[in-house]
Scaffold this motif. Structure first.
Motif, PDB file in Angstrom:
ATOM      1  N   GLY A 131       0.810  -1.212   0.000  1.00  0.00           N
ATOM      2  CA  GLY A 131       0.000   0.000   0.000  1.00  0.00           C
ATOM      3  C   GLY A 131       0.836   1.252   0.000  1.00  0.00           C
ATOM      4  O   GLY A 131       0.483   2.260  -0.613  1.00  0.00           O
ATOM      5  N   ILE A 132       1.990   1.181   0.663  1.00  0.00           N
ATOM      6  CA  ILE A 132       2.849   2.361   0.779  1.00  0.00           C
ATOM      7  C   ILE A 132       3.535   2.694  -0.539  1.00  0.00           C
ATOM      8  O   ILE A 132       3.582   3.867  -0.953  1.00  0.00           O
ATOM      9  CB  ILE A 132       3.898   2.136   1.886  1.00  0.00           C
ATOM     10  N   LYS A 133       4.042   1.679  -1.236  1.00  0.00           N
ATOM     11  CA  LYS A 133       4.790   1.928  -2.474  1.00  0.00           C
ATOM     12  C   LYS A 133       3.956   2.656  -3.537  1.00  0.00           C
ATOM     13  O   LYS A 133       4.402   3.683  -4.077  1.00  0.00           O
ATOM     14  CB  LYS A 133       5.335   0.619  -3.048  1.00  0.00           C
ATOM     15  N   PRO A 134       2.742   2.182  -3.867  1.00  0.00           N
ATOM     16  CA  PRO A 134       1.981   2.924  -4.881  1.00  0.00           C
ATOM     17  C   PRO A 134       1.593   4.326  -4.441  1.00  0.00           C
ATOM     18  O   PRO A 134       1.502   5.232  -5.273  1.00  0.00           O
ATOM     19  CB  PRO A 134       0.744   2.046  -5.116  1.00  0.00           C
ATOM     20  N   LEU A 135       1.378   4.523  -3.129  1.00  0.00           N
ATOM     21  CA  LEU A 135       1.070   5.869  -2.666  1.00  0.00           C
ATOM     22  C   LEU A 135       2.269   6.793  -2.847  1.00  0.00           C
ATOM     23  O   LEU A 135       2.125   7.933  -3.300  1.00  0.00           O
ATOM     24  CB  LEU A 135       0.645   5.840  -1.201  1.00  0.00           C
ATOM     25  N   ILE A 136       3.471   6.311  -2.509  1.00  0.00           N
ATOM     26  CA  ILE A 136       4.675   7.121  -2.720  1.00  0.00           C
ATOM     27  C   ILE A 136       4.793   7.526  -4.186  1.00  0.00           C
ATOM     28  O   ILE A 136       5.062   8.687  -4.515  1.00  0.00           O
ATOM     29  CB  ILE A 136       5.928   6.344  -2.267  1.00  0.00           C
ATOM     30  N   GLU A 137       4.586   6.569  -5.074  1.00  0.00           N
ATOM     31  CA  GLU A 137       4.695   6.851  -6.505  1.00  0.00           C
ATOM     32  C   GLU A 137       3.565   7.753  -6.974  1.00  0.00           C
ATOM     33  O   GLU A 137       3.789   8.669  -7.787  1.00  0.00           O
ATOM     34  CB  GLU A 137       4.719   5.538  -7.279  1.00  0.00           C
ATOM     35  N   ASN A 138       2.346   7.542  -6.467  1.00  0.00           N
ATOM     36  CA  ASN A 138       1.230   8.407  -6.836  1.00  0.00           C
ATOM     37  C   ASN A 138       1.407   9.821  -6.306  1.00  0.00           C
ATOM     38  O   ASN A 138       0.862  10.772  -6.869  1.00  0.00           O
ATOM     39  CB  ASN A 138      -0.089   7.828  -6.328  1.00  0.00           C
ATOM     40  N   PHE A 139       2.154   9.964  -5.206  1.00  0.00           N
ATOM     41  CA  PHE A 139       2.445  11.296  -4.669  1.00  0.00           C
ATOM     42  C   PHE A 139       3.528  12.012  -5.483  1.00  0.00           C
ATOM     43  O   PHE A 139       3.861  13.156  -5.199  1.00  0.00           O
ATOM     44  CB  PHE A 139       2.917  11.203  -3.215  1.00  0.00           C
ATOM     45  N   GLY A 140       4.107  11.331  -6.475  1.00  0.00           N
ATOM     46  CA  GLY A 140       5.116  11.957  -7.323  1.00  0.00           C
ATOM     47  C   GLY A 140       6.532  11.775  -6.833  1.00  0.00           C
ATOM     48  O   GLY A 140       7.399  12.618  -7.101  1.00  0.00           O
ATOM     49  N   CYS A 141       6.798  10.671  -6.138  1.00  0.00           N
ATOM     50  CA  CYS A 141       8.128  10.432  -5.581  1.00  0.00           C
ATOM     51  C   CYS A 141       8.704   9.111  -6.081  1.00  0.00           C
ATOM     52  O   CYS A 141       7.987   8.271  -6.618  1.00  0.00           O
ATOM     53  CB  CYS A 141       8.061  10.406  -4.048  1.00  0.00           C
ATOM     54  N   GLU A 142      10.001   8.948  -5.883  1.00  0.00           N
ATOM     55  CA  GLU A 142      10.681   7.704  -6.223  1.00  0.00           C
ATOM     56  C   GLU A 142      10.699   6.801  -4.999  1.00  0.00           C
ATOM     57  O   GLU A 142      11.186   7.197  -3.929  1.00  0.00           O
ATOM     58  CB  GLU A 142      12.110   8.003  -6.682  1.00  0.00           C
ATOM     59  N   ALA A 143      10.147   5.604  -5.128  1.00  0.00           N
ATOM     60  CA  ALA A 143      10.042   4.673  -4.009  1.00  0.00           C
ATOM     61  C   ALA A 143      11.227   3.713  -3.985  1.00  0.00           C
ATOM     62  O   ALA A 143      11.587   3.127  -5.004  1.00  0.00           O
ATOM     63  CB  ALA A 143       8.729   3.894  -4.095  1.00  0.00           C
ATOM     64  N   ILE A 144      11.826   3.547  -2.798  1.00  0.00           N
ATOM     65  CA  ILE A 144      12.948   2.634  -2.598  1.00  0.00           C
ATOM     66  C   ILE A 144      12.530   1.625  -1.535  1.00  0.00           C
ATOM     67  O   ILE A 144      12.486   1.937  -0.344  1.00  0.00           O
ATOM     68  CB  ILE A 144      14.220   3.387  -2.163  1.00  0.00           C
ATOM     69  N   ASP A 145      12.207   0.422  -1.970  1.00  0.00           N
ATOM     70  CA  ASP A 145      11.680  -0.610  -1.075  1.00  0.00           C
ATOM     71  C   ASP A 145      12.832  -1.383  -0.433  1.00  0.00           C
ATOM     72  O   ASP A 145      13.583  -2.076  -1.119  1.00  0.00           O
ATOM     73  CB  ASP A 145      10.767  -1.547  -1.861  1.00  0.00           C
ATOM     74  N   LEU A 146      12.944  -1.288   0.901  1.00  0.00           N
ATOM     75  CA  LEU A 146      14.018  -1.962   1.631  1.00  0.00           C
ATOM     76  C   LEU A 146      13.540  -3.255   2.295  1.00  0.00           C
ATOM     77  O   LEU A 146      14.296  -3.878   3.039  1.00  0.00           O
ATOM     78  CB  LEU A 146      14.616  -1.020   2.678  1.00  0.00           C
ATOM     79  N   GLY A 147      12.294  -3.638   2.026  1.00  0.00           N
ATOM     80  CA  GLY A 147      11.820  -4.941   2.478  1.00  0.00           C
ATOM     81  C   GLY A 147      11.365  -4.993   3.916  1.00  0.00           C
ATOM     82  O   GLY A 147      10.950  -3.990   4.508  1.00  0.00           O
ATOM     83  N   ILE A 148      11.449  -6.188   4.502  1.00  0.00           N
ATOM     84  CA  ILE A 148      11.045  -6.437   5.884  1.00  0.00           C
ATOM     85  C   ILE A 148      12.302  -6.487   6.758  1.00  0.00           C
ATOM     86  O   ILE A 148      13.248  -7.213   6.457  1.00  0.00           O
ATOM     87  CB  ILE A 148      10.281  -7.764   6.009  1.00  0.00           C
ATOM     88  N   ILE A 149      12.292  -5.723   7.835  1.00  0.00           N
ATOM     89  CA  ILE A 149      13.428  -5.696   8.759  1.00  0.00           C
ATOM     90  C   ILE A 149      12.977  -6.327  10.077  1.00  0.00           C
ATOM     91  O   ILE A 149      11.952  -5.934  10.650  1.00  0.00           O
ATOM     92  CB  ILE A 149      13.918  -4.252   9.009  1.00  0.00           C
ATOM     93  N   PRO A 150      13.700  -7.303  10.595  1.00  0.00           N
ATOM     94  CA  PRO A 150      13.298  -7.974  11.831  1.00  0.00           C
ATOM     95  C   PRO A 150      13.443  -7.068  13.044  1.00  0.00           C
ATOM     96  O   PRO A 150      14.090  -6.019  12.992  1.00  0.00           O
ATOM     97  CB  PRO A 150      14.255  -9.167  11.901  1.00  0.00           C
ATOM     98  N   ASP A 151      12.829  -7.493  14.152  1.00  0.00           N
ATOM     99  CA  ASP A 151      12.899  -6.732  15.397  1.00  0.00           C
ATOM    100  C   ASP A 151      14.253  -6.950  16.071  1.00  0.00           C
ATOM    101  O   ASP A 151      14.379  -7.615  17.108  1.00  0.00           O
ATOM    102  CB  ASP A 151      11.767  -7.154  16.337  1.00  0.00           C
ATOM    103  N   CYS A 152      15.266  -6.366  15.464  1.00  0.00           N
ATOM    104  CA  CYS A 152      16.632  -6.446  15.996  1.00  0.00           C
ATOM    105  C   CYS A 152      17.184  -5.026  15.994  1.00  0.00           C
ATOM    106  O   CYS A 152      17.283  -4.388  14.936  1.00  0.00           O
ATOM    107  CB  CYS A 152      17.494  -7.351  15.130  1.00  0.00           C
ATOM    108  N   GLN A 153      17.521  -4.497  17.158  1.00  0.00           N
ATOM    109  CA  GLN A 153      17.922  -3.099  17.259  1.00  0.00           C
ATOM    110  C   GLN A 153      19.142  -2.791  16.391  1.00  0.00           C
ATOM    111  O   GLN A 153      19.198  -1.745  15.737  1.00  0.00           O
ATOM    112  CB  GLN A 153      18.195  -2.739  18.716  1.00  0.00           C
ATOM    113  N   GLU A 154      20.103  -3.671  16.364  1.00  0.00           N
ATOM    114  CA  GLU A 154      21.311  -3.420  15.572  1.00  0.00           C
ATOM    115  C   GLU A 154      20.992  -3.395  14.079  1.00  0.00           C
ATOM    116  O   GLU A 154      21.476  -2.519  13.338  1.00  0.00           O
ATOM    117  CB  GLU A 154      22.355  -4.501  15.870  1.00  0.00           C
TER     118      GLU A 154
END
Length: 411
Positions: free
Chosen positions: A211-234
């Motif tokens: 949902g976020i990616k098409p909204l970023i693009e529809n808002f006129g921006c370049e989307a950079i998808d970094l995927g899923i990040i686990p719950d690890c602080q480091e």
């Protein structure tokens, strides 16, 4: 604080002001071929180098006449033709007419064009049945649409599918635009799994990035998808550090609540500063805004409706200003009569999903049903938000509410 204010929660209007005030629009410009410029924001006014149309032309298929000839006789001999791209050339004898097609250049001396439906033909002889002929009838004059040096689009306008062909009519092949803001985004959470994988107990699919990616693009921006990040602080910290190097804005989904594994707030305090945390909005209360060393940060809630809503209401105007889109406007509020009840408790501005229609010239609206922030089906069914004020309670059938029709970014 009023009786209906939620303690510790910032009103939406104040949050938007805090977000937009420090934003400085991007000034980097690029020159693009017109065919590649859709969705970009103009860095300069577009001025027409020519008149449009560049010559007097016919608005109809018909016959070019001179009024002085018509006064002598309503039957004339056709002595030539004028087509679009192939104008009539040569002598135009008195008491004659010229066949002309729509868009063709008007012959010198022509006063009017008689549409072919008002004529009868007998070989080369044309008889006119048109009463009340007026000067310039069915003639489009030079510059009728655009005059040379007119400003046809202002700096700061975001180019639409309607603008591109209009610019093409001016013969302009390349234009100066602002580069698009770069937005890096990722989801956080050990419970999230990519599409196509099998779910284990306690796991869900990561839908927010879709949902976020098409909204970023529809808002006129370049989307950079970094995927899923686990719950690890480091790992999260490393992701933030990398993301801010490649983007103007970093957006996260999830990890901004108060759970024991929500590390985003701690990392943001280490790498930058927090502007605010928690808003008087429903859904979407745990929305965060701040600044990293080299990028802005927006933290979206993890629930899917909350993520899309806060992107639409809060992140959209930020990205519009950052991208130099000076003509962006917030969705207009329209009064509507309720056809169903809406449950609400005072304390937060509530964006409920609704379906509007028009009955006898009046907007009416009903709920899409389940208004849970995790129930995205209700968002898929909706065509508007029903915006219920902070101090308002539940709404009964027949009351007046304010609705916001979805703008094109949600279609």
């Amino acid at each position: 604080m009023g009786c209906c204010d939620a303690p510790g929660l910032m009103p939406i209007e104040e949050a938007l002001n805090k977000m937009l005030t420090p934003i400085t629009p991007i000034i980097d410009t690029i020159t693009l071929p017109l065919a590649e410029a859709l969705g970009y924001v103009l860095a300069k006014d577009i001025r027409s180098p020519i008149n449009v149309p560049p010559f007097n032309n016919s608005a109809m298929d018909g016959y070019a006449i001179r009024l002085s000839d018509f006064e002598q006789s309503t039957t004339m001999k056709m002595v030539g033709k004028s087509f679009a791209g192939a104008p009539f050339e040569g002598e135009w004898p008195a008491q004659t007419t010229i066949r002309i097609m729509t868009g063709a250049q008007i012959p010198s001396g022509c006063d009017a064009v008689i549409m072919q439906e008002n004529t009868t033909t007998d070989g080369d002889l044309i008889t006119f049945d048109q009463p009340n002929i007026k000067t310039n009838m069915n003639i489009r004059p030079t510059g009728d649409d655009i005059r040379a040096n007119d400003v046809v689009l202002n700096k700061g306008a975001r180019l639409t599918a309607r603008d591109i062909p209009m610019i093409a009519t001016l013969g302009i092949s390349h234009i100066s635009v602002y580069r698009k803001p770069k937005v890096a985004f990722f989801s956080t959470g050990d419970e999230l799994k990519p599409l196509g994988s099998e779910l284990e107990p306690g796991q869900i699919y990561d839908s927010n990035r879709y949902g976020i990616k098409p909204l970023i693009e529809n808002f006129g921006c370049e989307a950079i998808d970094l995927g899923i990040i686990p719950d690890c602080q480091e790992t999260l910290k490393t992701t933030f550090e990398n993301a801010q190097q490649m983007a103007d804005v970093v957006i996260t989904s999830g990890g901004v609540s108060v759970g024991e594994a929500d590390y985003t707030k701690d990392i943001l305090e280490e790498l930058g500063q927090i502007g605010f945390w928690k808003l008087a909005i429903k859904p979407g209360k745990p929305f965060a805004f701040g600044e990293l060393d080299t990028a802005w940060f927006c933290g979206l809630p993890g629930n899917p409706v909350s993520a899309v809503l806060t992107m639409y209401v809060l992140v959209q105007p930020l990205l519009a200003k950052l991208g130099g889109n000076s003509e962006w406007k917030a969705p207009e509020s329209i009064p509507a009569i309720t056809r169903s009840a809406f449950k609400k408790a005072p304390g937060r501005t509530d964006y409920q999903r609704g379906i509007y229609r028009i009955e006898n010239g009046q907007f009416v609206v009903e709920t899409t049903g389940n208004q849970s922030s995790g129930a995205f089906r209700s968002m898929s069914l909706a065509n508007c938000f029903v915006v219920l004020e902070r101090e308002r309670g539940s709404v009964e059938v027949g009351e007046t509410v304010q609705i916001q029709l979805f703008n094109p970014t949600l279609f």
